[in-house]
Design a protein around this motif. Structure first.
Motif, mmCIF file in Angstrom:
data_model
loop_
_atom_site.group_PDB
_atom_site.id
_atom_site.type_symbol
_atom_site.label_atom_id
_atom_site.label_comp_id
_atom_site.label_asym_id
_atom_site.label_seq_id
_atom_site.Cartn_x
_atom_site.Cartn_y
_atom_site.Cartn_z
ATOM 1 N N ASP A 150 9.936 -15.913 11.689
ATOM 2 C CA ASP A 150 11.200 -15.780 12.429
ATOM 3 C C ASP A 150 10.998 -15.788 13.942
ATOM 4 O O ASP A 150 11.935 -15.626 14.714
ATOM 5 C CB ASP A 150 11.944 -14.520 12.007
ATOM 6 N N GLY A 151 9.759 -15.976 14.394
ATOM 7 C CA GLY A 151 9.451 -16.037 15.812
ATOM 8 C C GLY A 151 9.056 -14.701 16.425
ATOM 9 O O GLY A 151 8.596 -14.652 17.571
ATOM 10 N N SER A 152 9.238 -13.621 15.689
ATOM 11 C CA SER A 152 8.866 -12.309 16.224
ATOM 12 C C SER A 152 7.350 -12.136 16.179
ATOM 13 O O SER A 152 6.659 -12.772 15.386
ATOM 14 C CB SER A 152 9.540 -11.187 15.420
ATOM 15 N N VAL A 153 6.852 -11.299 17.068
ATOM 16 C CA VAL A 153 5.431 -10.984 17.098
ATOM 17 C C VAL A 153 5.274 -9.554 16.606
ATOM 18 O O VAL A 153 5.922 -8.638 17.114
ATOM 19 C CB VAL A 153 4.845 -11.143 18.516
ATOM 20 N N ARG A 154 4.452 -9.378 15.591
ATOM 21 C CA ARG A 154 4.267 -8.062 14.986
ATOM 22 C C ARG A 154 2.782 -7.700 15.009
ATOM 23 O O ARG A 154 1.917 -8.558 15.070
ATOM 24 C CB ARG A 154 4.800 -8.042 13.551
ATOM 25 N N ASP A 155 2.522 -6.399 14.985
ATOM 26 C CA ASP A 155 1.153 -5.889 14.975
ATOM 27 C C ASP A 155 0.709 -5.674 13.537
ATOM 28 O O ASP A 155 1.435 -5.076 12.734
ATOM 29 C CB ASP A 155 1.079 -4.558 15.733
ATOM 30 N N PHE A 156 -0.493 -6.128 13.243
ATOM 31 C CA PHE A 156 -1.061 -5.958 11.903
ATOM 32 C C PHE A 156 -2.473 -5.409 12.007
ATOM 33 O O PHE A 156 -3.188 -5.679 12.962
ATOM 34 C CB PHE A 156 -1.121 -7.300 11.147
ATOM 35 N N VAL A 157 -2.845 -4.668 10.990
ATOM 36 C CA VAL A 157 -4.239 -4.292 10.813
ATOM 37 C C VAL A 157 -4.695 -5.010 9.544
ATOM 38 O O VAL A 157 -3.962 -5.077 8.556
ATOM 39 C CB VAL A 157 -4.431 -2.747 10.741
ATOM 40 N N PHE A 158 -5.877 -5.595 9.637
ATOM 41 C CA PHE A 158 -6.436 -6.355 8.517
ATOM 42 C C PHE A 158 -7.646 -5.618 7.963
ATOM 43 O O PHE A 158 -8.509 -5.170 8.720
ATOM 44 C CB PHE A 158 -6.876 -7.757 8.970
ATOM 45 N N TYR A 159 -7.680 -5.501 6.665
ATOM 46 C CA TYR A 159 -8.832 -4.935 5.978
ATOM 47 C C TYR A 159 -9.364 -6.033 5.061
ATOM 48 O O TYR A 159 -8.589 -6.725 4.403
ATOM 49 C CB TYR A 159 -8.431 -3.733 5.117
ATOM 50 N N LYS A 160 -10.678 -6.197 5.038
ATOM 51 C CA LYS A 160 -11.243 -7.186 4.123
ATOM 52 C C LYS A 160 -12.541 -6.652 3.546
ATOM 53 O O LYS A 160 -13.253 -5.856 4.164
ATOM 54 C CB LYS A 160 -11.458 -8.531 4.800
ATOM 55 N N SER A 161 -12.788 -7.093 2.358
ATOM 56 C CA SER A 161 -13.993 -6.660 1.666
ATOM 57 C C SER A 161 -14.377 -7.740 0.651
ATOM 58 O O SER A 161 -13.520 -8.426 0.115
ATOM 59 C CB SER A 161 -13.724 -5.336 0.943
ATOM 60 N N THR A 162 -15.658 -7.859 0.440
ATOM 61 C CA THR A 162 -16.128 -8.781 -0.598
ATOM 62 C C THR A 162 -16.344 -7.993 -1.880
ATOM 63 O O THR A 162 -16.554 -6.789 -1.848
ATOM 64 C CB THR A 162 -17.450 -9.446 -0.181
ATOM 65 N N TYR A 163 -16.248 -8.700 -2.987
ATOM 66 C CA TYR A 163 -16.642 -8.043 -4.233
ATOM 67 C C TYR A 163 -17.699 -8.899 -4.910
ATOM 68 O O TYR A 163 -17.771 -10.099 -4.738
ATOM 69 C CB TYR A 163 -15.449 -7.694 -5.126
ATOM 70 N N LEU A 164 -18.565 -8.182 -5.595
ATOM 71 C CA LEU A 164 -19.772 -8.784 -6.148
ATOM 72 C C LEU A 164 -19.711 -8.847 -7.670
ATOM 73 O O LEU A 164 -19.053 -8.028 -8.315
ATOM 74 C CB LEU A 164 -20.990 -7.958 -5.727
ATOM 75 N N ASP A 165 -20.461 -9.805 -8.215
ATOM 76 C CA ASP A 165 -20.581 -9.844 -9.674
ATOM 77 C C ASP A 165 -21.721 -8.928 -10.100
ATOM 78 O O ASP A 165 -22.312 -8.218 -9.276
ATOM 79 C CB ASP A 165 -20.783 -11.287 -10.174
ATOM 80 N N HIS A 166 -22.059 -8.930 -11.401
ATOM 81 C CA HIS A 166 -23.098 -8.034 -11.921
ATOM 82 C C HIS A 166 -24.487 -8.338 -11.366
ATOM 83 O O HIS A 166 -25.372 -7.497 -11.385
ATOM 84 C CB HIS A 166 -23.119 -8.085 -13.453
ATOM 85 N N ASP A 167 -24.677 -9.548 -10.854
ATOM 86 C CA ASP A 167 -25.966 -9.918 -10.273
ATOM 87 C C ASP A 167 -26.030 -9.649 -8.768
ATOM 88 O O ASP A 167 -27.032 -9.963 -8.126
ATOM 89 C CB ASP A 167 -26.251 -11.411 -10.532
ATOM 90 N N GLY A 168 -24.952 -9.121 -8.189
ATOM 91 C CA GLY A 168 -24.934 -8.807 -6.761
ATOM 92 C C GLY A 168 -24.525 -9.965 -5.882
ATOM 93 O O GLY A 168 -24.663 -9.895 -4.666
ATOM 94 N N THR A 197 -18.544 -12.874 -5.188
ATOM 95 C CA THR A 197 -17.699 -13.712 -6.042
ATOM 96 C C THR A 197 -16.259 -13.801 -5.542
ATOM 97 O O THR A 197 -15.459 -14.533 -6.101
ATOM 98 C CB THR A 197 -17.683 -13.175 -7.491
ATOM 99 N N GLY A 198 -15.959 -13.033 -4.521
ATOM 100 C CA GLY A 198 -14.590 -13.108 -4.018
ATOM 101 C C GLY A 198 -14.413 -12.276 -2.764
ATOM 102 O O GLY A 198 -15.305 -11.550 -2.322
ATOM 103 N N LEU A 199 -13.236 -12.415 -2.227
ATOM 104 C CA LEU A 199 -12.868 -11.702 -1.018
ATOM 105 C C LEU A 199 -11.537 -11.017 -1.284
ATOM 106 O O LEU A 199 -10.606 -11.621 -1.812
ATOM 107 C CB LEU A 199 -12.740 -12.688 0.149
ATOM 108 N N LEU A 200 -11.479 -9.767 -0.912
ATOM 109 C CA LEU A 200 -10.252 -8.999 -1.064
ATOM 110 C C LEU A 200 -9.743 -8.676 0.331
ATOM 111 O O LEU A 200 -10.502 -8.196 1.176
ATOM 112 C CB LEU A 200 -10.549 -7.699 -1.838
ATOM 113 N N GLY A 201 -8.472 -8.972 0.598
ATOM 114 C CA GLY A 201 -7.913 -8.712 1.915
ATOM 115 C C GLY A 201 -6.586 -7.988 1.827
ATOM 116 O O GLY A 201 -5.866 -8.103 0.835
#
Length: 170
Positions: free
Chosen positions: A9-27, A30-34
């Motif tokens: 809509d053209g507005s500027v908003r403040d965000f905080v981003f959190y991100k983390s990876t997740y691992l399979d059984h072998d370490g 396998t993905g990223l969670l945000g």
């Protein structure tokens, strides 16, 4: 991390981003969670609070009158610079009757009970410490937690009293 995002809509908003990876059984990754959290309103409230606090702090610090605030347990929670100058040190955290009047128990003239009931009281007193005459105003301060503190303002009227006495004698 925090950043600003331009929305659709053209507005500027403040965000905080959190991100983390997740691992399979072998370490292996396998993905990223945000997660994006809109903190625009929180930042506006925080800014308003900081501005308000600065305004009231600067008002209290620029006053020519000595001011202190006392909790219901009679400990001093705030002293402006003029009050600190008047008694010679910052007595925050000490009992008001000890710091201001060298008493071990509550002052016999203490008006805290009246102030806690919502009254604002003015008294004219002559200081034992400096011999000056003051109008002392005691007012309630209502805190968000429901507690009530007492703000005391010492307004020096020594010169006015002297002039009044000179007029009477003339």
């Amino acid at each position: 991390y925090e950043t600003q995002v331009k929305c659709a809509d053209g507005s500027v908003r403040d965000f905080v981003f959190y991100k983390s990876t997740y691992l399979d059984h072998d370490g292996k990754v396998t993905g990223l969670l945000g997660l994006m959290l809109d903190i625009t309103d929180r930042k506006k409230i925080q800014k308003h609070l900081e501005e308000s606090e600065e305004k009231y702090r600067s008002m209290m610090e620029s006053m020519n009158d000595a001011v202190y605030i006392c909790r219901s347990d009679l400990t001093i929670e705030y002293m402006n610079p003029k009050m600190i100058e008047q008694i010679g040190y910052d007595a925050t955290g000490r009992f008001c009757h000890e710091a201001l009047h060298d008493l071990q128990v509550s002052c016999p003239w203490c008006v805290f009970p009246e102030v806690i009931n919502g009254e604002t009281l003015d008294q004219e007193v002559q200081s034992r410490h400096d011999g000056r005459t003051y109008t002392v105003t005691n007012s309630p301060i209502h805190h968000k937690d429901g507690s009530i503190a007492k703000m005391t303002i010492y307004h020096d009227i020594t010169n006015r009293k002297r002039m009044e006495n000179e007029l009477i004698l003339a």
